[in-house]
Motif scaffolding. Structure first.
Motif, PDB file in Angstrom:
ATOM      1  N   LEU A  14      18.620 -56.007  58.056  1.00  0.00           N
ATOM      2  CA  LEU A  14      19.938 -56.569  57.811  1.00  0.00           C
ATOM      3  C   LEU A  14      20.456 -56.209  56.422  1.00  0.00           C
ATOM      4  N   GLN A  15      19.562 -56.237  55.428  1.00  0.00           N
ATOM      5  CA  GLN A  15      19.982 -55.874  54.074  1.00  0.00           C
ATOM      6  C   GLN A  15      20.347 -54.396  53.989  1.00  0.00           C
ATOM      7  N   GLN A  16      19.578 -53.549  54.642  1.00  0.00           N
ATOM      8  CA  GLN A  16      19.873 -52.121  54.630  1.00  0.00           C
ATOM      9  C   GLN A  16      21.239 -51.845  55.259  1.00  0.00           C
ATOM     10  N   GLN A  17      21.531 -52.534  56.342  1.00  0.00           N
ATOM     11  CA  GLN A  17      22.816 -52.351  57.016  1.00  0.00           C
ATOM     12  C   GLN A  17      23.972 -52.880  56.182  1.00  0.00           C
ATOM     13  N   ALA A  18      23.745 -54.016  55.497  1.00  0.00           N
ATOM     14  CA  ALA A  18      24.834 -54.676  54.784  1.00  0.00           C
ATOM     15  C   ALA A  18      25.094 -54.096  53.405  1.00  0.00           C
ATOM     16  N   GLN A  19      24.027 -53.728  52.687  1.00  0.00           N
ATOM     17  CA  GLN A  19      24.212 -53.327  51.293  1.00  0.00           C
ATOM     18  C   GLN A  19      23.549 -52.009  50.934  1.00  0.00           C
ATOM     19  N   GLY A  20      22.900 -51.382  51.915  1.00  0.00           N
ATOM     20  CA  GLY A  20      22.319 -50.069  51.671  1.00  0.00           C
ATOM     21  C   GLY A  20      21.045 -50.073  50.857  1.00  0.00           C
ATOM     22  N   ARG A  21      20.478 -51.236  50.605  1.00  0.00           N
ATOM     23  CA  ARG A  21      19.210 -51.322  49.871  1.00  0.00           C
ATOM     24  C   ARG A  21      18.477 -52.586  50.289  1.00  0.00           C
ATOM     25  N   ILE A  22      17.189 -52.613  50.026  1.00  0.00           N
ATOM     26  CA  ILE A  22      16.332 -53.718  50.437  1.00  0.00           C
ATOM     27  C   ILE A  22      15.794 -54.420  49.202  1.00  0.00           C
ATOM     28  N   VAL A  23      15.904 -55.756  49.183  1.00  0.00           N
ATOM     29  CA  VAL A  23      15.428 -56.563  48.058  1.00  0.00           C
ATOM     30  C   VAL A  23      14.429 -57.587  48.606  1.00  0.00           C
ATOM     31  N   PRO A  24      13.150 -57.226  48.670  1.00  0.00           N
ATOM     32  CA  PRO A  24      12.156 -58.097  49.320  1.00  0.00           C
ATOM     33  C   PRO A  24      12.082 -59.505  48.747  1.00  0.00           C
ATOM     34  N   GLU A  25      12.268 -59.658  47.428  1.00  0.00           N
ATOM     35  CA  GLU A  25      12.155 -60.998  46.844  1.00  0.00           C
ATOM     36  C   GLU A  25      13.280 -61.929  47.282  1.00  0.00           C
TER      37      GLU A  25
END
Length: 291
Positions: free
Chosen positions: A246-257
């Motif tokens: 979902l983060q990749q789709q929404a903002q183009g990057r992944i923030v695991p924390e």
């Protein structure tokens, strides 16, 4: 899924006939017109906050409440999706009543509310944009059935068992509430920093995924409801709503924390763990081991 012969639940509330009466929202004894609401929506877009928060500020405080046009009722018999959800809820009732008896406890069946747009809850105003959710304050699951269309079209997660997984996940939160797990996690989150609080939320959500898997296994054992490919449909749905995807789709990057529900891989794995075992005891995500 083979649910044609399954009974319907008596715990369905269909609020989809409700509406905002008088062309506005009543807040704290006053009423806001549609023009003010439109301004609030525009402001919320640029401020990045919930539009209901902006409306609430304009109204001088108070919890939004929706005036319902008609009392909640059972879903119509010519609504196949609502009828399907009713049967899925009935299957969770059968499964968890049995499981709680095995634990020497009594299961309290939740209500499931069908709504469109906005609806009042004991946890505040529910919105379709929130997706399906569980409110422990009134022990009700809330769902706008348009979410199933979004699953199919946006998340590429079609299939009845994928839809059933969503309902079973939210009922899993009800199980956590009855067992006191949710309250313990909430108290711990209040004393933790943001990163630690998010990590606790992930463990709570993954446990609900595992409980959904337990439901799937036990229900299939009791009623033989699954067809070939159903399990994969549920796993596809779990993967589609993983935080990383979902983060990749929404903002183009992944923030695991910042994860609050778990990665796609974690959500699939914990659902599969519950499904493979059918054992509630296999769903302990709080044992301090890596997820």
């Amino acid at each position: 899924m083979r649910m044609d012969d399954y009974r319907h639940s008596d715990n369905i509330e269909d609020r989809r006939g409700s509406r905002m009466s008088g062309g506005g929202v009543r807040l704290g004894g006053g009423r806001l017109g549609l023009g003010t609401i439109a301004i609030a929506l525009v402001a919320s877009y640029f401020l990045g906050v919930n539009p209901l928060t902006v409306i609430n500020m304009l109204a001088g405080g108070g919890m939004p409440a929706i005036e319902q046009q008609a009392p909640a009722a059972a879903p119509p018999v010519d609504d196949p999706t609502a009828q399907f959800v009713s049967k899925v809820l009935a299957s969770t009732e059968d499964t968890w009543n049995t499981a709680f008896r095995e634990m020497g406890r009594q299961y309290q069946e939740p209500k499931l509310v069908l709504f469109s747009g906005l609806t009042p809850t004991a946890c505040g105003t529910g919105q379709s944009a929130m997706g399906p959710f569980y409110c422990p304050g009134d022990q009700k699951v809330y769902i706008d059935l348009s979410f199933f269309r979004e699953m199919k079209e946006k998340f590429r997660a079609p299939g009845e068992f994928a839809q059933a997984y969503v309902v079973a996940h939210e009922v899993g939160h009800h199980v956590q509430h009855l067992l006191g797990i949710s309250d313990q996690v909430q108290r711990a989150r209040q004393q933790a920093g943001e990163k630690e609080a998010n990590a606790l939320s992930v463990r709570l959500e993954l446990q609900a995924d595992c409980l959904a898997g337990v439901w799937g296994k036990r229900t299939d054992n009791m009623a033989n409801i699954l067809d070939p490919g159903d399990l994969q449909a549920a796993l596809t749905a779990a993967a589609a709503i993983g935080d990383d995807r979902l983060q990749q789709q929404a903002q183009g990057r992944i923030v695991p924390e910042s994860f609050t529900h778990g990665s796609s891989e974690q959500r699939m794995r914990w659902f599969k763990r519950g499904f493979d075992s059918g054992d509630f005891n296999q769903c302990n995500t709080f044992n301090n081991r890596p997820l």
